[in-house]
Motif scaffolding. Structure first.
Motif, mmCIF file in Angstrom:
data_model
loop_
_atom_site.group_PDB
_atom_site.id
_atom_site.type_symbol
_atom_site.label_atom_id
_atom_site.label_comp_id
_atom_site.label_asym_id
_atom_site.label_seq_id
_atom_site.Cartn_x
_atom_site.Cartn_y
_atom_site.Cartn_z
ATOM 1 N N ASN A 82 -0.623 20.266 3.441
ATOM 2 C CA ASN A 82 -0.689 18.729 2.632
ATOM 3 C C ASN A 82 -2.083 18.143 3.027
ATOM 4 O O ASN A 82 -2.520 18.134 4.101
ATOM 5 C CB ASN A 82 0.262 17.788 3.575
ATOM 6 N N ILE A 83 -2.450 17.740 1.987
ATOM 7 C CA ILE A 83 -3.725 16.781 1.950
ATOM 8 C C ILE A 83 -3.795 15.566 2.776
ATOM 9 O O ILE A 83 -3.076 14.758 2.416
ATOM 10 C CB ILE A 83 -4.351 16.521 0.469
ATOM 11 N N VAL A 84 -4.543 15.499 3.864
ATOM 12 C CA VAL A 84 -4.409 14.273 4.548
ATOM 13 C C VAL A 84 -6.070 13.777 4.848
ATOM 14 O O VAL A 84 -6.699 14.628 5.172
ATOM 15 C CB VAL A 84 -3.789 14.549 6.108
ATOM 16 N N SER A 85 -6.178 12.615 4.426
ATOM 17 C CA SER A 85 -7.589 12.078 4.604
ATOM 18 C C SER A 85 -7.695 11.612 5.967
ATOM 19 O O SER A 85 -7.344 10.240 5.983
ATOM 20 C CB SER A 85 -7.941 11.323 3.298
ATOM 21 N N SER A 86 -8.605 11.908 6.795
ATOM 22 C CA SER A 86 -8.797 11.100 7.981
ATOM 23 C C SER A 86 -9.711 9.936 7.676
ATOM 24 O O SER A 86 -9.192 8.732 8.446
ATOM 25 C CB SER A 86 -9.659 11.962 8.929
ATOM 26 N N THR A 87 -10.361 9.801 6.865
ATOM 27 C CA THR A 87 -11.236 8.579 6.583
ATOM 28 C C THR A 87 -10.225 7.511 6.009
ATOM 29 O O THR A 87 -10.359 6.151 6.721
ATOM 30 C CB THR A 87 -12.541 8.457 5.658
#
Length: 397
Positions: A203-208
């Protein structure tokens, strides 16, 4: 020349798969791709988070009528002389009413609801059914595409689905995506003749993005003024184990722990959970606070994140809590070790209320353990934006 791709998902209501899709759509390089989106039900708190480049398609009028209440739907079809659709609408109702296994009900009733759906008029380079069952069936039956991809967001063996039904559709897909290596291995075990079709894309998770959203103001005074705040983000459905969380809370109260547990999400189990919370006198300790488009200020400010699920594919909520470096406790569902290294970056409790309560008590009363878990998470590389490249490779093969 841009490639044309289309995604299919039932809706954009709160859920890990729905959030994962929105993250993916906000990561795509739109200089290379034109993107359409099919929502079987055009609703959900994530609708407003879709990028402007995505075109949400309208489905045909027969389908919209089919989705109305049984009597209203049949009445409209009768006026229009569409007796076949009346027949299929009644069968659809009966299969969903009397089949206790909801996953199988959705599978079996697809052959009825699909009679109301037209094929999409456009041809695509790739079509992606982004959730198990109907999204994949729509992709196979109703879209003309060079590449067809299915996406499974759960551990297949725990899903209750009929593998013989899915076999017919998986055979027609070029690839089936799992969200973790354990989920991929489980699919290969269930469909050994199709093992070359299965691939893992996290799953794509963006830290920013998560850090930016977590800095937004949280005006929930009840939460901000609480000591030992626990957060869970989950649908209120049986597999998410919120009933187990209530049982564990009862034990924590009996041990005189001062805490407040906030569950962000909604679902079919709300009424049952509310009854149990009241019967255990937990009204001042356990709160079902509903859906939040931005749950991250809660995650950032909480003392402890808990995921009491019976099973998961790869939990988005756990990954988000990890990005915010929160002490985490999960139950020992099948894929728990894929996300949590026990006693290193989180705690894995046994799947019973006593173990869960004891682990919560241990973490909340041990500041050094909290600091250790958070410090270890801060050293991990947790954003997964690069996973989009794996999808590009499949589309372009």
């Amino acid at each position: 020349m841009k490639k044309n791709i289309v995604f299919v998902i039932p809706s954009l209501t709160a859920g890990g798969a729905e959030k994962s899709l929105v993250n993916l759509l906000n990561t795509i390089n739109y200089s290379n791709y034109n993107v359409d989106l099919v929502l079987l039900h055009k609703k959900g708190i994530f609708l407003s988070m879709l990028p402007k480049e995505v075109t949400v398609l309208d489905l045909n009028s027969n389908y919209k009528t089919f989705c109305k209440e049984l009597i209203i739907s049949c009445f409209h079809f009768l006026i229009q002389g569409k007796l076949s659709l009346i027949y299929h609408r009644i069968l659809f109702f009966a299969k969903n009413k009397f089949q206790k296994n909801k996953a199988v009900a959705e599978q079996n009733s697809w052959q009825n609801i699909q009679k109301s759906l037209n094929k999409l008029p456009n041809k695509y380079d790739a079509a992606i059914g982004f959730l198990e069952k109907s999204s994949i069936y729509f992709t196979v039956d109703k879209i003309d595409a060079k590449v067809k991809i299915g996406w499974i967001h759960t551990t297949y063996s725990s899903s209750g689905m009929n593998y013989k039904f899915d076999m017919l559709y998986f055979e027609k897909c070029n690839a089936i995506i799992a969200v973790s290596p354990d989920c991929e291995a489980d699919l290969k075990n269930n469909f050994p003749t199709l093992k070359n079709k299965f691939k893992t894309i996290y799953n794509i998770v963006s830290s920013t993005t998560i850090h930016n959203l977590s800095d937004k103001n949280n005006d929930d005074l009840l939460f901000l003024n609480s000591e030992n705040s626990i957060v869970t983000v989950a649908r209120l459905s049986p597999e998410k184990g919120i009933d187990l969380a209530v049982e564990a809370s009862k034990i924590l109260l009996e041990k005189n722990l001062n805490f407040k547990w906030f569950v962000i999400g909604d679902g079919q189990e709300r009424e049952n959970l509310e009854i149990k919370i009241k019967s255990y006198n937990l009204q001042n300790h356990f709160y079902l606070i509903g859906l939040k488009q931005n749950p991250y200020p809660y995650l950032k400010s909480c003392t402890l994140y808990v995921q009491p699920s019976q099973y998961e594919g790869k939990s988005m909520a756990i990954e988000e809590a990890k990005i915010l470096c929160k002490p985490i406790i999960v139950t020992n569902f099948t894929t728990a070790k894929d996300q949590i290294n026990n006693s290193v970056n989180g705690i894995i409790a046994q799947m019973n209320q006593e173990s869960l309560a004891n682990e919560i008590l241990e973490v909340l009363q041990n500041k050094k353990l909290q600091e250790k878990l958070s410090l270890n998470l801060s050293k991990e590389r947790l954003g997964t934006e690069d996973e989009i490249n794996k999808l590009y490779e499949i589309i372009n093969e």
